[in-house]
Motif scaffolding. Sequence first.
Motif, short mmCIF file in Angstrom:
data_model
loop_
_atom_site.label_atom_id
_atom_site.label_comp_id
_atom_site.label_asym_id
_atom_site.label_seq_id
_atom_site.Cartn_x
_atom_site.Cartn_y
_atom_site.Cartn_z
N ASP A 20 12.51 6.41 7.25
CA ASP A 20 13.49 5.64 6.48
C ASP A 20 13.20 5.67 4.98
O ASP A 20 14.06 5.37 4.17
N ASP A 21 11.97 6.02 4.60
CA ASP A 21 11.61 6.08 3.18
C ASP A 21 12.07 7.37 2.53
O ASP A 21 12.14 7.47 1.31
N CYS A 22 12.40 8.38 3.31
CA CYS A 22 12.80 9.68 2.78
C CYS A 22 14.31 9.67 2.51
O CYS A 22 15.11 10.08 3.35
N LYS A 23 14.68 9.19 1.35
CA LYS A 23 16.09 9.07 0.99
C LYS A 23 16.37 9.87 -0.27
O LYS A 23 15.46 10.23 -1.01
N TRP A 24 17.64 10.11 -0.51
CA TRP A 24 18.03 10.70 -1.78
C TRP A 24 19.22 9.95 -2.34
O TRP A 24 20.00 9.34 -1.63
N TYR A 25 19.30 9.95 -3.66
CA TYR A 25 20.26 9.15 -4.41
C TYR A 25 21.09 10.08 -5.28
O TYR A 25 20.55 10.98 -5.91
N ARG A 26 22.40 9.84 -5.33
CA ARG A 26 23.29 10.63 -6.17
C ARG A 26 24.29 9.69 -6.81
O ARG A 26 24.89 8.85 -6.14
N GLY A 27 24.46 9.81 -8.14
CA GLY A 27 25.38 8.90 -8.81
C GLY A 27 25.85 9.42 -10.15
O GLY A 27 25.44 10.49 -10.62
N ASN A 28 26.72 8.63 -10.78
CA ASN A 28 27.29 8.94 -12.09
C ASN A 28 26.59 8.13 -13.16
O ASN A 28 26.39 6.92 -13.00
N ILE A 29 26.25 8.78 -14.26
CA ILE A 29 25.58 8.12 -15.37
C ILE A 29 26.64 7.55 -16.30
O ILE A 29 27.58 8.22 -16.68
N TYR A 54 21.63 8.32 0.43
CA TYR A 54 21.78 9.14 1.63
C TYR A 54 20.46 9.21 2.38
O TYR A 54 19.39 9.19 1.77
N LEU A 55 20.56 9.32 3.69
CA LEU A 55 19.40 9.47 4.55
C LEU A 55 19.57 10.78 5.31
O LEU A 55 20.62 11.02 5.89
N GLY A 56 18.53 11.62 5.29
CA GLY A 56 18.61 12.90 5.98
C GLY A 56 18.92 14.04 5.04
O GLY A 56 19.46 13.84 3.96
N LYS A 57 18.56 15.26 5.47
CA LYS A 57 18.78 16.43 4.62
C LYS A 57 19.82 17.38 5.19
O LYS A 57 20.70 17.84 4.49
N TRP A 95 20.61 12.75 -9.80
CA TRP A 95 20.15 13.00 -8.45
C TRP A 95 18.65 12.74 -8.41
O TRP A 95 17.92 13.10 -9.33
N MET A 96 18.18 12.07 -7.36
CA MET A 96 16.74 11.92 -7.14
C MET A 96 16.47 11.90 -5.65
O MET A 96 17.29 11.43 -4.87
N GLN A 97 15.31 12.45 -5.26
CA GLN A 97 14.96 12.53 -3.85
C GLN A 97 13.50 12.15 -3.66
O GLN A 97 12.62 12.64 -4.36
N ILE A 98 13.25 11.26 -2.70
CA ILE A 98 11.90 10.84 -2.36
C ILE A 98 11.30 11.87 -1.42
O ILE A 98 11.92 12.25 -0.43
N SER A 99 10.08 12.33 -1.72
CA SER A 99 9.39 13.32 -0.90
C SER A 99 8.27 12.64 -0.13
O SER A 99 7.45 11.94 -0.71
N ARG A 100 8.24 12.86 1.17
CA ARG A 100 7.14 12.30 1.96
C ARG A 100 5.95 13.26 2.02
O ARG A 100 4.83 12.83 2.16
N PHE A 101 6.19 14.56 1.91
CA PHE A 101 5.12 15.54 2.05
C PHE A 101 5.06 16.40 0.80
O PHE A 101 6.05 16.63 0.14
N GLY A 102 3.86 16.87 0.46
CA GLY A 102 3.68 17.73 -0.70
C GLY A 102 2.43 18.56 -0.53
O GLY A 102 1.91 18.71 0.57
N PHE A 103 1.93 19.11 -1.64
CA PHE A 103 0.78 20.00 -1.58
C PHE A 103 -0.49 19.33 -2.08
O PHE A 103 -1.46 20.00 -2.37
N SER A 148 0.81 -1.22 0.00
CA SER A 148 0.00 0.00 0.00
C SER A 148 0.84 1.27 0.00
O SER A 148 0.36 2.33 0.39
N ILE A 149 2.08 1.18 -0.45
CA ILE A 149 2.96 2.35 -0.42
C ILE A 149 3.29 2.78 -1.85
O ILE A 149 3.60 1.95 -2.70
#
Length: 176
Positions: free
Chosen positions: A112-121, A144-147, A86-94, A68-69
């Motif tokens: 734990d679901d609020c993560k962001w990813y950074r890498g080389n293509i 990464y976890l946390g902002k 770069w991509m970032q999961i958002s838990r809250f929005g409008f 259900s997620i």
Amino acid sequence: KKFWLTSYPIPDPTPKGRWSIKYGKYVQDAPSQEEKEKAAAAEFNIRALQVVFYSNYTFCITDGVGPSITLRGKWDIWGEERDLFWMQISRFGFGRDVSGSTYSEGQTLSHDDCKWYRGNIKNGNDNNDADADGGNVLVKGEVYLGKVTPYREALFMLKEAHDEDDDDDDELSSMP
């Protein structure tokens, strides 16, 4: 486009061992039976998710996170050679009524679901030359976890997904 995102824990660095006066270098002691059992029982947490990227620089993850997620967020490509991802999961929005709003849904969402990813293509083909249609895309990087003070949690690999159903349709259409 659909991609497979696989994240896996950062491997533990190999210990130097202890300094041996006799040999004049670092040596590894043989692990005890208890250490062997502990290493065998250790969990290796691998997470595989199917990600759908949209042209408005948003994405959606529905497969691999739970029944259900739905995880959503924003992504971008940057760099002089456009080789950084770069991509970032958002838990809250409008909410759904606001254009461009991204937020995740589900009863069991956690921090734990609020993560962001950074890498080389990179080009996912064996050779370094891309095909005329762009070739396969492969991104390797860090999770990464946390902002405010991000914590490097894991490594990830993002690889383009190929629908097997599309190949079957081509074969059927070529039949007499």
